[in-house]
Scaffold this active site. Structure first.
Site, PDB file in Angstrom:
ATOM      1  N   GLU A 190     -17.830 -16.956 -43.981  1.00 59.23           N
ATOM      2  CA  GLU A 190     -18.017 -16.163 -42.765  1.00 59.23           C
ATOM      3  C   GLU A 190     -19.415 -16.471 -42.282  1.00 59.23           C
ATOM      4  OE1 GLU A 190     -18.996 -14.278 -39.953  1.00 59.23           O
ATOM      5  OE2 GLU A 190     -19.691 -12.824 -41.447  1.00 59.23           O
ATOM      6  N   CYS A 226     -23.582 -10.587 -37.718  1.00 58.74           N
ATOM      7  CA  CYS A 226     -22.772 -11.732 -37.308  1.00 58.74           C
ATOM      8  C   CYS A 226     -21.888 -11.392 -36.122  1.00 58.74           C
ATOM      9  CB  CYS A 226     -21.921 -12.217 -38.474  1.00 58.74           C
ATOM     10  SG  CYS A 226     -20.757 -10.985 -39.098  1.00 58.74           S
TER      11      CYS A 226
END
Length: 490
Positions: A252, A286
């Site tokens: 990720e 993120c």
């Protein structure tokens, strides 16, 4: 506040200090540099000890029943809940986020402990399928083995625990490396698992900088690598793992996330959600909102409202209950963000709200929230190292003005990344169009890009991930689906 004593790596059921001559580092309080959190040492040689301990423990641990393994999770939950206030203060002190965010993060860990042993367990239940008379097919899920978990600084308790919990529950053993920016959060997690009474070697912790992570990822006895962090580091992790075809790798790696604001949007909802999406955790997420794409007829009204809300953001020390936004995590991060803000001007963006360092009365890495504007669609090729295309990872957002939804979707897709897109509209048809056409793994309707749920999978496309979503789908990453055709001979 006093410095926290460093206990060392946690290997084979006990804390072990690195050998003499190991590298030494200091964990800062990014909001009060005069009061460091503590000193720590690290040595990549500890990685082999940790992995070997995990390998030895795997056989006995995987043979235990799910009910037995669940018991340890329940004990860990009780410990975490009892020490939640202490843990929240530590997260805020070491990472810099405000206390309300740290408390919410711990609540998510507790919720993960509940959902992992309830809803998520249903994903990998054994199933039986008749084939012919006397013959059945059966699908089972077996643990993979030793799981290496490399977690980031920004949500250090939840993003680590969201991988550790399912890995342990489903019979794997773990070697966990926290960010070198939050080593004492990692130490707290290890202490809680130790107190929960896990058997020796089932959970292990190695501390340190990038060299420790590289050693862990490349170790031949690791079966799964789960990495959360930047694309620059994640791509190197993937390269290292590719040398070991047996390893499953889940990545990720960030985003350049968009919020599309249509002319029929609810203004109050759109403004509240885009401000929190852009500046929560000082933009160090993120899934933070990097770009707000606004349709031209409402652009001026939206920009005025957005700037009013940004101007009211209270910046302060993490433990200050009046603060909404804390400092950036390090001086290196602050300088990197400042570099992007300088580049924004050179790339033709108008400055609607100047960034710059902020003095809140303490020596720290404080930066004011900034806002930039671009009035035309960027036609230049994607380019690394630019404000336009890179993930800034700080308290900044770029607003783009477009003529219609066609341009908005095209601009959203003009990115190396594909993590989150949000659309603000009253029209379900517009939302469903974005669902079909947006090149993102997560797509929200009238909700900030930072919204997420532990009961949903989490992962992105392009540079944001490698099609191994975690979150609710974590059990699939740490188990092996095993098919059997069976004829019982009695």
């Amino acid at each position: 506040m006093n410095m926290i004593p460093f206990k060392g790596d946690f290997i084979d059921g006990r804390f072990v200090l690195p050998r003499a001559g190991s590298e030494r580092a200091v964990s800062e309080d990014p909001g009060d540099l005069d009061r460091p959190v503590g000193e720590f040492t690290f040595d990549e040689a500890a990685v082999d000890d940790a992995v070997q301990a995990a390998r030895r423990a795997f056989g006995p641990w995987s043979k235990r029943s799910t009910k037995e393994r669940t018991g340890y999770l329940i004990r860990f939950r009780h410990i975490l809940k009892a020490r939640a206030s202490e843990f929240a203060r530590l997260i805020s002190r070491e990472m810099g986020k405000v206390l309300s965010e740290s408390k919410a993060e711990i609540a998510r860990v507790l919720a993960k402990l509940d959902s992992a042993r309830r809803e998520e367990a249903d994903l990998i239940r054994s199933t039986v399928h008749p084939i012919e008379r006397g013959v059945v097919g059966r699908l089972r899920f077996r643990p993979r083995g030793v799981v290496a978990i490399l977690s980031p600084f920004n949500v250090p308790a939840y993003l680590a625990s969201a991988q550790i919990i399912p890995a342990l529950l489903h019979g794997n053993t773990v070697v966990y490396k926290p960010s070198e920016l939050t080593p004492f959060v990692g130490q707290f997690i290890a202490s809680a698992w130790k107190e929960a009474g896990l058997p020796k070697g089932v959970f292990n912790l190695v501390q340190g900088a990038g060299v420790v992570g590289q050693t862990l990822v490349s170790h031949s006895n690791v079966d799964v690598v789960i990495f959360t962090g930047s694309w620059a580091v994640g791509s190197k992790v993937q390269e290292q793992v590719s040398r070991h075809p047996h390893k499953l790798c889940a990545l990720e790696m960030g985003g350049k996330n968009s919020a599309i604001v249509c002319r029929d949007a609810d203004f109050s909802v759109a403004l509240d959600e885009t401000v929190s999406g852009a500046y929560l955790t000082t933009g160090q997420r993120c899934n933070a909102t990097s770009r707000i794409i606004v349709e031209e007829p409402i652009a001026n009204r939206f920009i005025d409202g957005f700037l009013r809300r940004v101007n009211s953001i209270a910046i302060g020390y993490s433990q200050d209950l009046n603060a909404w936004m804390g400092p950036l995590v390090s001086e290196k991060t602050l300088k990197r963000v400042e570099g992007y803000l300088t580049r924004a001007r050179a790339e033709g963006f108008e400055v609607l709200r100047e960034g710059g360092r902020f003095d809140c009365g303490r020596k720290g890495h404080y930066l004011k929230p900034s806002v930039h504007l671009r009035r035309h669609f960027p036609n230049e090729p994607l380019q690394d190292g630019t404000y336009t295309d890179d993930e800034v990872f700080g308290p900044d957002v770029a607003i783009y003005i477009v003529r219609n939804l066609d341009e908005a979707i095209a601009l959203n897709n003009r990115s190396h990344y594909g993590l989150v897109a949000s659309i603000f509209t009253k029209s379900k048809a517009k939302f469903e169009r974005v669902l079909r056409e947006a090149e993102n793994g997560l797509i929200h309707w009238n909700a900030a890009t930072t919204r997420s749920s532990g009961r949903l999978p989490f992962g992105g496309l392009k540079r944001s991930g490698n099609d191994r979503p975690v979150g609710f789908f974590s059990p699939y990453v740490c188990t092996i689906p095993t098919s059997s055709v069976e004829r019982a001979l009695l």
